[in-house]
Design an enzyme around this catalytic site. Sequence first.
Site, PDB file in Angstrom:
ATOM      1  N   TYR A 135      10.218  62.860 -79.889  1.00  0.00           N
ATOM      2  CA  TYR A 135       9.734  62.981 -78.489  1.00  0.00           C
ATOM      3  C   TYR A 135       8.398  63.579 -78.700  1.00  0.00           C
ATOM      4  O   TYR A 135       8.280  64.770 -79.274  1.00  0.00           O
ATOM      5  CB  TYR A 135      10.586  63.504 -77.900  1.00  0.00           C
ATOM      6  CG  TYR A 135      10.158  63.719 -76.124  1.00  0.00           C
ATOM      7  CD1 TYR A 135      10.218  62.791 -75.387  1.00  0.00           C
ATOM      8  CD2 TYR A 135       9.275  65.030 -76.099  1.00  0.00           C
ATOM      9  CE1 TYR A 135       9.917  62.873 -74.012  1.00  0.00           C
ATOM     10  CE2 TYR A 135       8.673  64.978 -74.614  1.00  0.00           C
ATOM     11  CZ  TYR A 135       8.997  64.008 -73.650  1.00  0.00           C
ATOM     12  OH  TYR A 135       8.497  64.145 -72.444  1.00  0.00           O
ATOM     13  N   GLU A 137       3.688  60.412 -72.119  1.00  0.00           N
ATOM     14  CA  GLU A 137       5.198  60.548 -73.182  1.00  0.00           C
ATOM     15  C   GLU A 137       5.202  59.645 -74.162  1.00  0.00           C
ATOM     16  O   GLU A 137       5.031  58.190 -73.691  1.00  0.00           O
ATOM     17  CB  GLU A 137       6.141  60.271 -71.928  1.00  0.00           C
ATOM     18  CG  GLU A 137       7.302  60.790 -72.624  1.00  0.00           C
ATOM     19  CD  GLU A 137       8.513  60.757 -71.393  1.00  0.00           C
ATOM     20  OE1 GLU A 137       9.013  61.983 -71.102  1.00  0.00           O
ATOM     21  OE2 GLU A 137       8.966  59.752 -70.853  1.00  0.00           O
TER      22      GLU A 137
END
Lengths: 309, 388
Positions: B109, B197
């Site tokens: 991530y 993101e």
Amino acid sequence: MSVFINKNSRVVYQGFTGQHATFHAEEAIKHGTNIVGGVTPGKGGSVHLDRPVFDTVSDAVGQAGADVSGIFVPPQFAADAILEAVEAGIKTIVVIADGIPVQDMVRVKRYVLDHDAIIFGPNTAGVITPEECKVGIMPASIYQPGRVGVVSRSGTLNYEAVAQMTALGHGQSTSVGIGGDPINGANFVDVLKAFNEDPDTDAVVLIGEIGGGQEVDAAEWAKKHMDKPIIGFIAGVSAPAGRRMGHAGAIISGEADTAEAKMNLMENLGVHVVRNPAEIGETVDRVLKQKATTVESGREPVHGEAVES
Amino acid sequence: MNIHEYQTKELLKSFGVPVPQGRVADSEASAGIIAEQIGGERWVVKAQIHAGGRGKGGGVQLADSIDEVRKHADHIIGNRLITPQTSAAGKLVQRVLIESAQNITREFYLGLIIDRVAQRITIIASASGGMDIEEVAKTNPEKVIREAVDPSIGLPEFQCRKIAARIGLTGSLMPQAVKLMQALYRCFRDKDALMAEINPLAVVDGDKLLAVDAKMSFDGNAVHRYPEITNYRDFDEEDPKEVEATGHGLNYIALEGSVGCIVNGAGLAMATMDAITLHGGNPANFLDVGGGASPKKIANAFRIVRKDPNVKAILLNIFAGINRCDWVAEGVVQAMQKQAISEPVIVRLSGTNYELGQEILNRSGLPFITATDLDDAARKAVDAVHNL
């Protein structure tokens, strides 16, 4: 007494000749504010509202001794105006503009770290020491000199709280708007520190909102360092959970972000939390009377002591 | 301002972030053509909506043939997709992104956000990529790395190496991670983003780093600086009432109650909603008219609030500083006369030019319910709904 601004403040308005700045400068002058001049690039040397107009903030500092600035320029130019004020040596800067890009403010905050200046805002209604100095857009008529400090993120909710207090006879030492933007100048702790050191402030009203942890940080600081009572309100109990895209926001802000969670944490830290925004004035009245009683009876008032209703 | 995944990838690619080969399609036929052009043996068909959790709602499908690509595209386009992040009605899908499927061995991530605590752009990274990063942050916060970026020096290589090492992007992956993080940061900074993101950031084919899914959102106060980002705006993804409100300079958010609210200032607007709730009512919306509201703006606010069929009473709460109560009152009178408002209207005015405003209301002879303060206003609004 007061914090940050008073009758000796020498105020300059940036964006002085604009329509909004002119209106609010006139109001401020009527309220007794010592506006020593204004800045409008290109109009240096002219006179506006009987006061000199300068091309740069540096000239306003050098020639008129300005030490406080009210920034009334449009949001897309506001970050540059703040940097100019900081560089020129202005110590107290009030930024009214609403809609400054967030990353502009990230850079401004980095720059101000290396300088001795305090910024209020952006997106603030301003700072007022009643009947001495007003740098902002608030309606002066609802404020009166007194001994309660007020600090808030929201402008109109500040008016609401102040009007309730004033109606019950509790005036303000100074009322400070720190602004509603995610990246702002002075935070609640900075303002509480000043009120704590001010001999003429007896209590503080702290008005926050959902989002961020500033209010709880302030309550934690106060529990360690402050004996003056704090009356707190957090707006947004009925606000829906923020609509968002992705997860990064939730990760950084955590779960202590809702109004309810914040009020509970603040209560545990000794703040007199008001649940109904219509009862801010009454609560100030009750807490101050309680404080007076405990002082009379010879007991030291303890920060966060439960108040019987 | 949010944008779609395919737009985010197009933008990130232009900054040097490696993304899968792919293109967006708005029909079954174009989906098939794009898959043929990409080539290979396996594709992924991804619904393009402004909401996460698409995989859980069936909006992400693997296909092993061109026919299957077309079949999935046909099934997804034109239908509503319900995910954990949409309302129960879901969102209408108008486009799908067709990409070559990836042979993923590890998932990470990587996010960028404006951290209001650090007051800086902050990188968030984790070796636990995939769907449940929020859960990881709650249960294993130590597995989520945070690094604030000093705007005076930007994001230096050493800081990227530090982050990469801590999440296990080592060996030949480290220089790729450094390049990718710097490209992502440049894009974030140069386009005034609020959130970026990459999830998952994946290791594919054993040794290549690739942004397999990506999302970004941008600062509405800065997008005017970047016409290419403004062009990405998709009005179909937004509530039409909210779009109209923004056009009139009003900040409106639809809620589910019955008391329509028109207030100045976000803080007072929320406090007004809170007071309504405390009196046993439910606000129908959040609406901030902002500063310097003209009579026309106030009348527009009434029009937008009344588009919601659940609204049974309207509470106008104005504490004027930069606003003027006389202008507000004129707007209320105009709205009442021109819009044939049948719902009870509760008006609370305070602050700048209060007397003038009250006089305009009284002179109009219209059936307002006037309130003296916030508490009185909230109680009268809730009573008005109950008495209907």
